[in-house]
Motif scaffolding. Structure first.
Motif: not given
Length: 209
Positions: A13-24
Motif C-alpha cells: 500500500g501507501d508506504y511502498c512508494d515512499k523512501d522511508l516511513t517511520i511508524i511509531p
C-alpha cells in the motif's frame, strides 16, 4: 484492525512508494507495544532485503545506537574493517525494515536527523522503521505518518472481566470471596483499563522517565 492496515500499507500500500516511513507504536508499559511490533515484523520481514531489530538503551546515544544497528545487520556481522556509519550505508542501501524497540528519548532533534542521514544514503523506496515508545514526545519527533499506532486500555467491563478471571479463576471462586469483590472493583476502576497502572500514572512517568 490497525495492525492489518499497517501490514497492508507496508507490503502493498501507501508506504511502498515512499523512501522511508517511520511508524511509531506508543502506549504505557505492558500494553503490548513490543508484542505488536513482533507480530508486524514476522508478517512483513520477507518483503525486505535487510531486517534489523535493536533494543534502544534508555539513555539515548546516537553513536552507540548506530553501533548497535551495525552489529545487528546479519550480512555484516563478520565485517571488521568498517565503522558503524559505513556498515549501515553499505547494507541499508537495499530495502530495509528496522525496529527500534523501547525508545525512551531520542536526544536532540539534530541527533535523530544525524541517525536518519546514515539510513537514507543510497536508499530504495519502501523502507520502514518501527519505533516502540512510552512517550508522545518521541512520537512527535520521529513520525512520518499522520496516525501513529496508539495502544489504549481495555473497555472498563472487559478489563473487569479479565481482572476477575485472573484473580479468582472462576465464578464460584469469586462468590466464595465476595468480600474481596468490592476491593477488586476499586482496583480495576483505578487501573483505567491498563494492566500496569492507570494512564494518568503513565503520563507522570512520561514527564519523569
Amino acid at each position: 484492525m490497525k495492525k492489518n492496515t499497517t501490514i497492508k500499507n507496508i507490503t502493498h500500500g501507501d508506504y511502498c512508494d515512499k523512501d522511508l516511513t517511520i511508524i511509531p507504536i506508543v502506549g504505557p508499559g505492558g500494553i503490548g507495544k513490543t508484542t505488536l511490533a513482533q507480530y508486524i515484523y514476522k508478517e512483513v520481514h520477507n518483503y525486505f532485503d535487510v531486517t534489523v531489530w535493536v533494543c534502544v538503551t534508555p539513555n539515548f546515544n546516537v553513536y552507540r545506537l548506530k553501533e548497535d544497528i551495525a552489529k545487528s545487520i546479519p550480512q555484516l556481522k563478520d565485517e571488521k574493517n568498517s565503522g558503524p556509519h559505513d556498515l549501515i550505508v553499505q547494507s541499508l542501501g537495499s530495502m530495509f525494515l528496522l525496529v527500534l524497540d523501547d525508545m525512551w528519548n531520542c536526544g536532540h532533534e539534530d541527533e535523530w536527523k544525524y541517525l536518519l542521514a546514515s539510513l537514507k544514503k543510497g536508499q530504495t523506496k519502501g523502507n520502514i522503521i518501527l519505533v516502540t515508545t512510552h512517550f508522545l514526545a518521541v512520537v512527535e519527533m520521529v513520525k512520518t505518518i499522520d496516525s501513529p499506532i496508539q495502544l489504549k486500555g481495555l473497555d472498563p467491563q472487559e478489563f473487569w472481566e479479565l481482572f476477575e478471571a485472573s484473580v479468582f479463576g472462576d465464578e464460584k471462586s469469586a462468590n466464595d470471596h465476595a468480600n474481596l469483590l468490592e476491593t477488586g472493583k476499586m482496583i480495576s476502576k483505578k487501573s483505567e483499563g491498563f494492566p500496569f497502572g492507570s494512564e494518568n500514572s503513565w503520563e507522570v512517568t512520561e514527564k519523569s522517565p
